[in-house]
Design a protein around this motif. Structure first.
Motif, PDB file in Angstrom:
ATOM      1  N   THR A  24      -1.883  -1.781  -8.072  1.00 35.37           N
ATOM      2  CA  THR A  24      -2.971  -1.634  -7.118  1.00 35.37           C
ATOM      3  C   THR A  24      -4.308  -1.324  -7.772  1.00 35.37           C
ATOM      4  N   ASP A  25      -5.336  -1.960  -7.251  1.00 37.55           N
ATOM      5  CA  ASP A  25      -6.701  -1.668  -7.631  1.00 37.55           C
ATOM      6  C   ASP A  25      -7.040  -0.288  -7.071  1.00 37.55           C
ATOM      7  N   TRP A  26      -8.038   0.360  -7.624  1.00 39.84           N
ATOM      8  CA  TRP A  26      -8.442   1.672  -7.125  1.00 39.84           C
ATOM      9  C   TRP A  26      -9.479   1.522  -6.020  1.00 39.84           C
ATOM     10  N   ASN A  27     -10.566   0.795  -6.321  1.00 39.61           N
ATOM     11  CA  ASN A  27     -11.696   0.690  -5.395  1.00 39.61           C
ATOM     12  C   ASN A  27     -11.529  -0.495  -4.454  1.00 39.61           C
ATOM     13  N   MET A  28     -11.187  -0.200  -3.195  1.00 38.02           N
ATOM     14  CA  MET A  28     -11.004  -1.237  -2.180  1.00 38.02           C
ATOM     15  C   MET A  28     -11.494  -0.701  -0.842  1.00 38.02           C
ATOM     16  N   PRO A  29     -11.851  -1.604   0.072  1.00 34.43           N
ATOM     17  CA  PRO A  29     -12.234  -1.162   1.425  1.00 34.43           C
ATOM     18  C   PRO A  29     -10.999  -0.736   2.227  1.00 34.43           C
ATOM     19  N   ASN A  30     -11.232  -0.090   3.355  1.00 36.58           N
ATOM     20  CA  ASN A  30     -10.198   0.348   4.313  1.00 36.58           C
ATOM     21  C   ASN A  30      -9.295   1.460   3.810  1.00 36.58           C
ATOM     22  N   MET A  31      -8.615   1.233   2.698  1.00 39.77           N
ATOM     23  CA  MET A  31      -7.780   2.261   2.073  1.00 39.77           C
ATOM     24  C   MET A  31      -7.788   1.983   0.582  1.00 39.77           C
ATOM     25  N   GLY A  33      -5.548  -1.491   0.668  1.00 36.95           N
ATOM     26  CA  GLY A  33      -4.442  -0.544   0.758  1.00 36.95           C
ATOM     27  C   GLY A  33      -3.771  -0.502   2.116  1.00 36.95           C
ATOM     28  N   ALA A  34      -4.564  -0.674   3.186  1.00 42.96           N
ATOM     29  CA  ALA A  34      -3.994  -0.625   4.543  1.00 42.96           C
ATOM     30  C   ALA A  34      -3.009  -1.770   4.743  1.00 42.96           C
ATOM     31  N   GLU A  35      -3.407  -2.972   4.340  1.00 43.55           N
ATOM     32  CA  GLU A  35      -2.522  -4.147   4.426  1.00 43.55           C
ATOM     33  C   GLU A  35      -1.299  -3.936   3.529  1.00 43.55           C
ATOM     34  N   ALA A  36      -1.526  -3.399   2.338  1.00 44.54           N
ATOM     35  CA  ALA A  36      -0.437  -3.175   1.383  1.00 44.54           C
ATOM     36  C   ALA A  36       0.582  -2.184   1.917  1.00 44.54           C
ATOM     37  N   LEU A  37       0.111  -1.129   2.569  1.00 45.69           N
ATOM     38  CA  LEU A  37       1.027  -0.110   3.085  1.00 45.69           C
ATOM     39  C   LEU A  37       1.940  -0.698   4.161  1.00 45.69           C
ATOM     40  N   LYS A  38       1.386  -1.561   5.024  1.00 47.41           N
ATOM     41  CA  LYS A  38       2.214  -2.228   6.043  1.00 47.41           C
ATOM     42  C   LYS A  38       3.297  -3.065   5.369  1.00 47.41           C
ATOM     43  N   LEU A  66      -1.457   5.009  -2.991  1.00 44.15           N
ATOM     44  CA  LEU A  66      -0.482   5.687  -3.844  1.00 44.15           C
ATOM     45  C   LEU A  66       0.042   6.957  -3.161  1.00 44.15           C
ATOM     46  N   THR A  67      -0.864   7.745  -2.608  1.00 42.95           N
ATOM     47  CA  THR A  67      -0.483   8.978  -1.910  1.00 42.95           C
ATOM     48  C   THR A  67       0.425   8.666  -0.720  1.00 42.95           C
ATOM     49  N   ALA A  68       0.093   7.611   0.033  1.00 40.09           N
ATOM     50  CA  ALA A  68       0.900   7.213   1.196  1.00 40.09           C
ATOM     51  C   ALA A  68       2.291   6.738   0.769  1.00 40.09           C
ATOM     52  N   ILE A  69       2.358   5.991  -0.346  1.00 35.24           N
ATOM     53  CA  ILE A  69       3.653   5.511  -0.857  1.00 35.24           C
ATOM     54  C   ILE A  69       4.511   6.704  -1.286  1.00 35.24           C
ATOM     55  N   ARG A  70       3.914   7.633  -2.020  1.00 35.63           N
ATOM     56  CA  ARG A  70       4.671   8.819  -2.478  1.00 35.63           C
ATOM     57  C   ARG A  70       5.098   9.686  -1.292  1.00 35.63           C
ATOM     58  N   ALA A  71       4.294   9.700  -0.227  1.00 32.29           N
ATOM     59  CA  ALA A  71       4.628  10.497   0.964  1.00 32.29           C
ATOM     60  C   ALA A  71       5.899   9.976   1.642  1.00 32.29           C
ATOM     61  N   THR A  72       6.258   8.699   1.420  1.00 32.10           N
ATOM     62  CA  THR A  72       7.483   8.143   2.001  1.00 32.10           C
ATOM     63  C   THR A  72       8.712   8.578   1.210  1.00 32.10           C
TER      64      THR A  72
END
Length: 124
Positions: A54-61, A37-42, A67-73
């Motif tokens: 997006t997968d649910w269970n991943m390391p880092n984020m 998720g961290a790489e994806a958000l960048k 999803l929450t970070a994307i909606r926050a934008t």
């Protein structure tokens, strides 16, 4: 939908290959991959995507944090959560966080395509 560019997020390289193959089968070839998720958000913040898978269970984020970070934008881009977690509470949690749809692994290619039809142009 204007952009057919897809952001695909999964920590499993094998799962990303399977999904890319399914997308390619319906002429979606503009797929950007991220391993968490961290790489994806960048990537999400630096480009324009028509759909996020997006997968649910991943390391880092994990996928829910992404999803929450994307909606926050303020973005309304469709986000489909892909996970092995099929329990009702998790599904509800994802929907409340703004997920557009939900896909449980393992899945058939046809199931993926059916979920995508609402968000991308899928040839008949």
């Amino acid at each position: 939908m204007s952009s057919q560019k897809v952001l695909l997020v999964d920590d499993s390289g094998v799962m990303r290959k399977i999904i890319v193959r399914a997308l390619n089968a319906i002429s979606i070839t503009d797929v950007v991959e991220a391993a968490d998720g961290a790489e994806a958000l960048k990537l999400f913040n630096s480009d324009s995507f028509g759909l996020v898978l997006t997968d649910w269970n991943m390391p880092n984020m994990n996928g829910l944090e992404l999803l929450t970070a994307i909606r926050a934008t303020g973005s309304k881009v469709p986000v489909i959560m892909i996970t092995t977690e099929a329990e009702q509470g998790r599904v509800l949690q994802a929907i409340q966080a703004g997920a557009s749809n939900y896909l449980v692994k393992p899945f058939e290619q046809e199931t993926l395509l059916n979920k995508l039809q609402k968000y991308v142009s899928v040839p008949a």
